[in-house]
Design a protein around this motif. Structure first.
Motif, PDB file in Angstrom:
ATOM      1  N   ARG A  71    -121.829   0.008   0.290  1.00  0.00           N
ATOM      2  CA  ARG A  71    -121.170   1.303   0.409  1.00  0.00           C
ATOM      3  C   ARG A  71    -121.180   2.076  -0.903  1.00  0.00           C
ATOM      4  O   ARG A  71    -120.943   3.280  -0.917  1.00  0.00           O
ATOM      5  N   THR A  72    -121.423   1.395  -2.019  1.00  0.00           N
ATOM      6  CA  THR A  72    -121.353   2.045  -3.321  1.00  0.00           C
ATOM      7  C   THR A  72    -122.722   2.054  -3.989  1.00  0.00           C
ATOM      8  O   THR A  72    -123.572   1.215  -3.704  1.00  0.00           O
ATOM      9  N   LEU A 129    -110.342  -2.630  -2.587  1.00  0.00           N
ATOM     10  CA  LEU A 129    -109.592  -1.481  -3.075  1.00  0.00           C
ATOM     11  C   LEU A 129    -110.266  -0.838  -4.282  1.00  0.00           C
ATOM     12  O   LEU A 129    -110.221   0.383  -4.454  1.00  0.00           O
ATOM     13  N   THR A 130    -110.887  -1.666  -5.110  1.00  0.00           N
ATOM     14  CA  THR A 130    -111.587  -1.142  -6.286  1.00  0.00           C
ATOM     15  C   THR A 130    -112.771  -0.276  -5.878  1.00  0.00           C
ATOM     16  O   THR A 130    -112.955   0.833  -6.383  1.00  0.00           O
ATOM     17  N   ARG A 136    -113.281   6.970  -2.505  1.00  0.00           N
ATOM     18  CA  ARG A 136    -112.324   8.056  -2.296  1.00  0.00           C
ATOM     19  C   ARG A 136    -112.566   9.190  -3.294  1.00  0.00           C
ATOM     20  O   ARG A 136    -112.507  10.365  -2.940  1.00  0.00           O
ATOM     21  N   GLU A 137    -112.849   8.818  -4.534  1.00  0.00           N
ATOM     22  CA  GLU A 137    -113.088   9.832  -5.572  1.00  0.00           C
ATOM     23  C   GLU A 137    -114.359  10.629  -5.298  1.00  0.00           C
ATOM     24  O   GLU A 137    -114.439  11.807  -5.655  1.00  0.00           O
ATOM     25  N   GLU A 142    -114.538   6.314   4.490  1.00  0.00           N
ATOM     26  CA  GLU A 142    -114.614   6.553   5.930  1.00  0.00           C
ATOM     27  C   GLU A 142    -113.451   5.881   6.647  1.00  0.00           C
ATOM     28  O   GLU A 142    -112.726   5.064   6.069  1.00  0.00           O
ATOM     29  N   GLN A 143    -113.294   6.214   7.914  1.00  0.00           N
ATOM     30  CA  GLN A 143    -112.209   5.658   8.718  1.00  0.00           C
ATOM     31  C   GLN A 143    -112.347   4.140   8.848  1.00  0.00           C
ATOM     32  O   GLN A 143    -111.354   3.413   8.881  1.00  0.00           O
TER      33      GLN A 143
END
Length: 208
Positions: A71-72, A129-130, A136-137, A142-143
């Protein structure tokens, strides 16, 4: 703290290597039964069941780690340390699996096993969370990410219930741990099916 970023591919490759070693060590703990035939095989069924539980536990984390890291597009030092924190607790699984088997699944050994589940789950939540903070930034949260985080908290709650059950009912505590694995396996299979359908749909569109 340095603001240098590394490729998430390097983080995933290192994690894959560590997880492969963890699984290998657990396999080496399996011993051939003393007696031949069905009686000998039956005698090691509890060992095989605990191994299957620990293997599934590791495999589920490997799959979710794969989905999360993909995702990153970057991994800063926070992500690297969070990943090491997770791998530290996961790397203790072969030891506590062996301890559980050597102690014949006693209440205390089950308690330690479940506590390891809590620490591993909590450390993976820190990693989630990290990475979620970065998503988020960048406006990419996503949901599904929020749903996975809620499911993570629910899993930790079930582990707490397993801790409370470990002394009076150790086998029920292990059953609750297995239930958590089922909770994570089923959605993973569903996600894979959805991704496959999307790929097939995209291929049909390209052909037309």
């Amino acid at each position: 703290m340095s603001k240098k970023h590394v490729s998430p591919a390097r983080l995933e490759a290192f994690s894959d290597g560590v997880i492969a070693v963890i699984i290998t060590i657990m396999v080496l703990e399996l011993k051939v039964p003393v007696h031949d035939g069905l009686a000998g095989l039956t005698s090691i069924l509890p060992t095989l069941a605990v191994y299957a539980l620990s293997f599934t536990f590791t495999g589920v984390y490997w799959i979710n780690h794969h989905h999360l890291v993909h995702r990153t597009d970057q991994a800063d030092e926070r992500t690297l340390y969070a990943n090491l924190f997770f791998l530290f607790w996961l790397s203790l699984l072969p030891f506590f699996t062996g301890y559980l088997l050597d102690m014949k699944m006693s209440s205390f050994s089950v308690l330690l096993y479940v506590l390891l589940m809590i620490m591993t789950g909590a450390s993976f939540l820190v990693l989630r969370l990290t990475i979620g903070r970065y998503l988020r930034e960048t406006g990419r949260l996503e949901q599904e990410d929020a749903a996975a985080e809620r499911k993570h908290w629910i899993s930790l709650g079930l582990y707490v219930v397993a801790v409370l059950c470990s002394f009076p009912y150790p086998r029920i505590a292990l059953g609750i741990v297995a239930l958590v694995m089922v909770v994570w396996v089923l959605p993973t299979a569903k996600i894979d099916a959805i991704e496959h359908c999307v790929d097939v749909h995209n291929e049909k569109q390209q052909q037309t």
